[in-house]
Design an enzyme around this catalytic site. Structure first.
Site, PDB file in Angstrom:
ATOM      1  N   CYS B  86      -7.302  45.816  16.342  1.00 18.90           N
ATOM      2  CA  CYS B  86      -6.532  46.210  15.160  1.00 18.90           C
ATOM      3  C   CYS B  86      -7.448  46.912  14.149  1.00 18.90           C
ATOM      4  O   CYS B  86      -7.948  47.985  14.418  1.00 18.90           O
ATOM      5  CB  CYS B  86      -5.813  44.988  14.586  1.00 18.90           C
ATOM      6  SG  CYS B  86      -4.439  45.430  13.499  1.00 18.90           S
ATOM      7  N   HIS B 194      -3.047  42.287  19.369  1.00 15.93           N
ATOM      8  CA  HIS B 194      -3.928  41.149  19.094  1.00 15.93           C
ATOM      9  C   HIS B 194      -3.969  40.154  20.251  1.00 15.93           C
ATOM     10  O   HIS B 194      -3.209  39.172  20.225  1.00 15.93           O
ATOM     11  CB  HIS B 194      -3.425  40.407  17.849  1.00 15.93           C
ATOM     12  CG  HIS B 194      -3.667  41.124  16.563  1.00 15.93           C
ATOM     13  ND1 HIS B 194      -4.846  41.012  15.862  1.00 15.93           N
ATOM     14  CD2 HIS B 194      -2.880  41.971  15.857  1.00 15.93           C
ATOM     15  CE1 HIS B 194      -4.778  41.759  14.756  1.00 15.93           C
ATOM     16  NE2 HIS B 194      -3.597  42.358  14.734  1.00 15.93           N
ATOM     17  N   GLU B 196      -6.076  37.855  20.738  1.00 17.98           N
ATOM     18  CA  GLU B 196      -6.540  36.540  20.282  1.00 17.98           C
ATOM     19  C   GLU B 196      -5.398  35.675  19.767  1.00 17.98           C
ATOM     20  O   GLU B 196      -5.563  34.468  19.591  1.00 17.98           O
ATOM     21  CB  GLU B 196      -7.622  36.708  19.199  1.00 17.98           C
ATOM     22  CG  GLU B 196      -7.118  37.037  17.790  1.00 17.98           C
ATOM     23  CD  GLU B 196      -6.751  38.498  17.577  1.00 17.98           C
ATOM     24  OE1 GLU B 196      -6.659  39.250  18.577  1.00 17.98           O
ATOM     25  OE2 GLU B 196      -6.531  38.891  16.408  1.00 17.98           O
TER      26      GLU B 196
END
Lengths: 81, 222
Positions: B86, B194, B196
């Site tokens: 990002c 994302h 994560e």
């Protein structure tokens, strides 16, 4: 010396903000508006009196930080003051 | 293995990346403040998401000049793994580690939702745990994720298999539906989604876990 730096999107790079503003202008009945491109305007106070030196220094600033030359062009105007 | 997560003023996904690496994968992980001149002895670097320097000027433009970025560029130049997610992706394009630029989303909206990605290159240290062409669900949360590169750059990227992920249904106007890109050497990855955020079923999905697992296996050996 005052350096005025204009950062604009390169031709061919789509400008979604410009398109939205154009749409709004048309909605307000400003039919004469044909295209809108949004850019940035920066004023930089620079030490120095030699316009050539100041210009090349500001051009380095533009290349390294003020503009992303992948998508943007820049134009510099110097004002004595 | 030791992983480093860079922290800029305004980073806000740094702890998510730390959690994924440290608690889910069990990898020793450290935060690295952006003023540090050295990455220390880490084996992999994550440049996390957020709003470094409040996105002033352009997303990632100020962060690229942070002292730590010089060492990230050296580290990447040695062929060691760097992933930017990002805002981290924006920092990596601004710093010249990855081609192209990220512009305002096509419809000018901040997008926060899960999207489908297709794995376009499963032969890298980040994607080896996916299948070529596999479709995965990963969330996006960005205002400036509209990937741009000129035609010549896009051609070169396609030739070198530098597109890591493509959106199945392009949400932001990115050229060629590009969601994630690699450098030529394939040791630097930048992506807007994302991974994560989807590393445990508790979080609503695990499709991001293989990325971190592949990275770990690359460093420590499978």
């Amino acid at each position: 010396m005052l350096a005025k730096v204009y950062v604009t999107l390169k031709n061919g790079v789509l400008d979604p903000q410009g398109k939205a503003i154009l749409g709004s202008l048309h909605a307000m009945d400003f039919q004469s508006a044909r295209d809108v491109r949004v850019g940035k305007y920066l004023e930089i106070e620079v030490n120095g009196t030699d316009p050539e030196l100041v210009r090349s220094e500001v051009a380095e600033m533009a290349k390294k930080l003020l503009a992303n030359t992948v998508i943007e062009n820049y134009r510099i105007e110097l004002v004595n003051g | 293995m030791k992983a480093g997560v860079i922290v800029f003023p305004g980073s806000n996904c740094d702890h998510d990346c730390y959690h994924a690496l440290k608690h889910v994968l069990g990898v020793e992980t450290v935060f690295i403040w952006h003023k540090e001149g050295s990455l220390g002895d880490v084996d992999a670097v994550v440049v996390p998401g957020g709003f470094s320097y409040g996105d002033y000027l352009r997303c990632g433009a100020i962060a690229k000049n942070s002292p730590v970025m010089r060492d990230v560029i050296r580290f990447a130049g040695e062929g060691r793994p760097v992933v930017g997610i990002c805002n981290g992706f924006q920092v990596l394009t601004e710093s010249g580690l990855l081609p192209g630029a990220l512009m305002r989303n096509r419809h000018l909206k901040f997008l926060c939702k899960s999207v489908q990605l297709r794995v376009e290159n499963a032969a890298t240290c980040f994607t080896a745990r996916y299948q070529q062409g596999q479709v995965i669900d990963i969330p996006i949360a960005h205002h400036d994720g509209n990937y741009y590169a000129d035609a010549a750059t896009l051609d070169t990227m396609e030739e070198n298999q530098q597109v890591a992920f493509r959106y199945v249904d392009n949400p932001n106007g990115s050229m060629s539906d590009i969601a994630g890109v690699l450098n030529k050497r394939k040791n630097v990855l930048g992506m807007m989604p994302h991974p994560e955020r989807v590393v445990e079923s508790l979080l609503g999905g695990t499709d991001g876990l293989p990325l971190f697992t592949a990275l770990k296996e690359h460093v420590v050996g499978a």
